[in-house]
Design an enzyme around this catalytic site. Structure first.
Site, mmCIF file in Angstrom:
data_model
loop_
_atom_site.group_PDB
_atom_site.id
_atom_site.type_symbol
_atom_site.label_atom_id
_atom_site.label_comp_id
_atom_site.label_asym_id
_atom_site.label_seq_id
_atom_site.Cartn_x
_atom_site.Cartn_y
_atom_site.Cartn_z
ATOM 1 N N SER A 278 130.833 12.072 43.181
ATOM 2 C CA SER A 278 130.250 12.245 41.727
ATOM 3 C C SER A 278 128.880 12.591 41.945
ATOM 4 O O SER A 278 128.148 12.406 42.784
ATOM 5 C CB SER A 278 130.548 10.934 40.861
ATOM 6 O OG SER A 278 129.475 10.147 41.095
ATOM 7 N N ASP A 279 128.288 13.488 40.765
ATOM 8 C CA ASP A 279 126.928 13.479 40.511
ATOM 9 C C ASP A 279 126.368 12.047 40.284
ATOM 10 O O ASP A 279 127.256 11.192 39.803
ATOM 11 C CB ASP A 279 126.515 14.479 39.451
ATOM 12 C CG ASP A 279 124.842 14.930 39.619
ATOM 13 O OD1 ASP A 279 124.253 14.374 40.446
ATOM 14 O OD2 ASP A 279 124.755 16.014 39.263
ATOM 15 N N TRP A 280 125.330 11.731 40.550
ATOM 16 C CA TRP A 280 124.916 10.559 40.307
ATOM 17 C C TRP A 280 124.740 9.905 38.862
ATOM 18 O O TRP A 280 124.099 10.542 37.910
ATOM 19 C CB TRP A 280 123.404 10.421 40.714
ATOM 20 C CG TRP A 280 123.309 9.969 42.298
ATOM 21 C CD1 TRP A 280 122.416 8.724 42.671
ATOM 22 C CD2 TRP A 280 123.903 10.465 43.473
ATOM 23 N NE1 TRP A 280 122.657 8.603 44.289
ATOM 24 C CE2 TRP A 280 123.522 9.596 44.665
ATOM 25 C CE3 TRP A 280 124.886 11.545 43.734
ATOM 26 C CZ2 TRP A 280 124.224 9.944 45.782
ATOM 27 C CZ3 TRP A 280 125.294 11.821 45.016
ATOM 28 C CH2 TRP A 280 124.967 11.079 45.961
ATOM 29 N N GLY A 281 125.857 9.005 38.528
ATOM 30 C CA GLY A 281 126.084 8.488 37.219
ATOM 31 C C GLY A 281 126.891 9.532 36.324
ATOM 32 O O GLY A 281 126.990 9.304 35.086
ATOM 33 N N ALA A 282 127.778 10.147 36.907
ATOM 34 C CA ALA A 282 128.503 11.222 36.282
ATOM 35 C C ALA A 282 130.149 10.418 36.049
ATOM 36 O O ALA A 282 130.689 11.335 35.323
ATOM 37 C CB ALA A 282 128.790 12.397 36.984
#
Length: 740
Positions: A228-232
């Site tokens: 994931s993108d960070w926090g996605a």
């Protein structure tokens, strides 16, 4: 997957397998039962490793590393060998810091020039973006370090990026927004793919089974890990079920996966698969975690300088004012950017450079400090400073040439927000006019991560060098170009419009109420401008040189819906230099709606004065294909295709035509096929014609042409409903007759 990896995961408890699928902190994966942790760090144009004890983001505090030109610059080199060399250097530096995965490259399409993160992306064109990514990935991974191709997918704005739904039709999604990813994945095999924050047609990318599993794995054959993108991640269970393997950073939600398995809402085999992919990535990047690796910092700085010099694009050069004569001219260097360079974008990709060149020092080193004056001219806050303007005007008045360094500050464009216009700051434009009024020999050097409008002030500049953001050695590279030590060879990877309102996404960007409609469809960038013949400031692919080039000969051989083009180019000028010869494909006879031309090949060629060289460009069937929503495949229509060769999308020097047989079979007719489709069918036309002739009396009046035109779009079976002499049973008989 090796037996060792599978055995490691098989022996783990459900809790341990679930924990493998999330981070242990902001930058590390979990270490579980003999499976070590991995360090993932931001790229993509430098290694941004956070020091021990730093804050979570580590912005501005990372361990020094070479800051290469960001993608907006490096992509403009169109030099795939150079890009791969930069990738190798990035891999060496990541390995020296025991980084397992470098988070890049980013290849989201530059749909709008307003996107605040355009500096981190390559182009408005997916063909070029995919080739750039494949070269960088190949370079990094040749050192045993993993990469993360991002942001998958349709992350083309910063506005509301964590919630917005990119609403895109399937054909546009396939041809424009997925095609670059597809090429990079199928040819360079990145170890990971990073999903984006946004939704696509209402579904978060992190939870999109069609995107992460059906397309990425089943259709493209990707065998790596999806991170994931960070926090996605918004729903941990839905994400892992969709095909997302590793959530970053740690969120404390591993228990949700365990509970879902035990409640029967998630198959444990899904967790097994994700955990195995994490373990496989650990194994694939094992060489990156071995101590003792070093790199040549000075050598990498020189590579960064070479890359920067190839990345700048010469847009104007009236009366050959450039290159400057170091020993015969006095030079006023004006603009704070010359002394305090902006060399990279703002946000998560910020690198702390190992060293930093500035253009002022580099110009003085070449021309001598006694021949070079300097005036800052403006402040970065955008407020006019009369004293600084007066000082700059006086310096320009007393010099043979004035070189103005203008551009955008990080407060104007950055990750996290989009721009609202594409204008240079007003105080800088006022400075330019004032300088030009006393010295018409004015050269403008730009520093910007996104396109800026040039037309309003073009008349005040004798030469314009688009310097983009060029990394830590950009200052020296700019000086090399100004004095002709290096001949500029960069070419635009995006169109520079006359004004923002001309951009095809203008009426739709950035959307509202958590939706953005991609209403321009396929017509992104030059695909729109060229299709409607709209004037632009500088076309896609454009770039000047201190020498001239010409295409002297072309030839093409076509076979099996593909072609091989040979193009010969001559340096017709007096300096050695490089150019980019570009190939565009135009469908002359197709029935499907397509852009008038699309980039499908290119080659960068270096030539001595008077030298001639040839390049061979292979155009496979994809070069002639469109995505068929009906057939769910890449389709080539039979017919004639023009292969256009030139130095930009508007500078076509030669055209070759090929005739292809296509790969679309004859579509079977049905009762709902239109009358026009029946008559176009090789069998149906005769069958229907005979039936209609039989149904009409000999003395019946001919059918008026306008009635036939209207009926052409009517499904045949509708004739029965309108009582026009044909029953449903007769229509079925006609369909059967076409299938014999």
């Amino acid at each position: 997957m090796t037996d060792t990896v599978e055995h490691q995961v098989t022996g783990l408890s459900l809790e341990d397998k679930a924990s493998l699928t999330s981070g242990s902190d902001f930058w590390h994966s979990q270490a579980v039962s003999g499976i070590p942790s991995m360090l993932l760090t931001d790229g993509p144009h430098g290694v941004r490793k956070q020091p021990e004890g730093g804050d979570a983001l580590g912005l501005g505090q990372s361990i020094p590393a070479t800051c290469f030109p960001p993608a907006v610059g490096l992509g403009s080199s169109w030099n795939l060998d150079l890009i791969q060399s930069v990738g190798e250097a990035l891999g060496d530096e990541a390995k020296a810091e025991r980084v397992s995965v470098l988070l890049g490259p980013g290849i989201n399409i530059k749909r709008s020039p307003l996107c605040g993160r355009n500096f981190e992306y390559v182009s408005e064109d997916p063909f070029l973006s995919g080739r750039f990514a494949a070269s960088l990935i190949t370079g990094v991974q040749s050192r045993g370090v993993g990469t993360s191709l991002k942001h998958f997918a349709a992350n083309n704005q910063e506005t509301d990026r964590m919630r917005v739904s990119a609403d895109i039709d399937e054909r546009t999604l396939r041809e424009i927004y997925l095609a670059g990813f597809e090429y990079a994945i199928t040819t360079a095999a990145p170890t990971t793919v990073m999903c984006s924050y946004n939704k696509i047609n209402g579904v978060y990318a992190s939870q999109d089974h069609w995107l992460l599993t059906e397309v990425l794995r089943e259709q493209w054959g990707f065998d790596g890990l999806v991170v994931s993108d960070w926090g996605a991640v918004n729903d941990r269970v839905a994400a892992i079920a969709a095909g997302l393997d590793l959530e970053m950073p740690v969120s404390g939600t591993d228990g949700e996966i365990v509970d879902a398995v035990r409640n029967g809402d998630l198959e444990e085999s899904v967790v097994d698969t994700a955990a195995q992919r994490v373990s496989t990535l650990v194994e694939r990047t094992a060489g990156a975690r071995v101590e003792g690796h070093t790199y040549d910092a000075e050598g990498h700085h020189q590579l960064a300088r070479t890359a920067a010099a190839e990345s700048a694009v010469l847009l104007e050069n009236d009366n050959n004012i450039l290159p400057l004569a170091a020993e015969a001219q006095t030079i006023a260097v004006i603009g704070e950017f010359a002394r305090s360079p902006r060399y990279q974008g703002a946000g998560s990709s910020q690198v702390v450079p190992t060293t930093l060149d500035n253009a002022l020092d580099a110009v003085q080193a070449i021309a001598g400090s006694e021949r070079v004056s300097f005036a800052p001219g403006f402040n970065f806050d955008g407020n006019a400073d009369r004293e600084k303007v007066a000082e700059a005007v006086e310096a320009a008045r007393n010099a043979d040439v004035a070189v103005l360094f203008l551009g955008l500050s990080s407060a104007t464009e950055s990750e996290g927000f989009d721009r609202t216009d594409i204008d240079l700051p007003g105080d800088q434009l006022a400075l330019l006019q004032a300088v030009h009024a006393v010295n018409p020999n004015t050269v403008v050097v730009l520093s910007n991560g996104g396109v800026v409008s040039i037309t309003p002030w073009r008349k005040y500049a004798a030469a314009i060098l688009e310097g983009w953001l060029l990394g830590q050695a950009g200052g020296s590279a700019i000086a090399d170009i100004l004095f002709g030590v290096v001949n500029p060879s960069g070419h635009l990877t995006e169109t520079i419009p006359l004004r923002l309102q001309d951009n095809p996404s203008y009426l739709h960007f950035p959307g509202a109420q958590q939706h953005v409609r991609y209403g321009e469809g396929l017509y992104v960038g030059y695909r729109y401008y060229d299709s409607v013949d709209h004037d632009v400031a500088y076309p896609f692919g454009f770039g000047l040189s201190y020498t001239t080039f010409e295409v002297t000969e072309t030839s093409v051989i076509a076979c099996d819906n593909s072609a091989e083009l040979t193009v010969t180019v001559r340096n017709s000028g007096e300096r050695a230099g490089s150019t980019v010869v570009q190939t565009y494909v135009h469908d002359t006879s197709g029935t499907i709606n397509r852009p008038t031309q699309e980039l499908k090949g290119f080659a960068k060629i270096h030539l001595a004065p008077g030298e001639t060289a040839s390049a061979t460009i292979t155009l496979d069937s994809r070069a002639f294909s469109y995505w068929s929503v009906e057939g769910q495949n890449w389709a080539v229509e039979a017919g004639d295709y023009d292969i256009r060769v030139g130095f930009s999308s508007r500078d076509i020097a030669a055209t070759e035509r090929v005739t292809l047989t296509g790969n679309i079979g004859v579509r079977p007719l049905t009762p709902m096929s239109t009358i026009a489709e029946w008559f176009a069918h090789p069998v149906g036309g005769a069958v229907l014609g005979a039936a209609m002739a039989e149904a009409m009396s000999e003395d019946a009046a001919p059918v008026p042409p306008e009635l036939m035109a209207m009926a052409g779009s009517m499904p045949l079976v509708k004739l029965a409903g309108f009582g026009l002499g044909m029953t449903v049973e007769q229509v079925d008989q006609l369909v059967a007759a076409t299938q014999q």
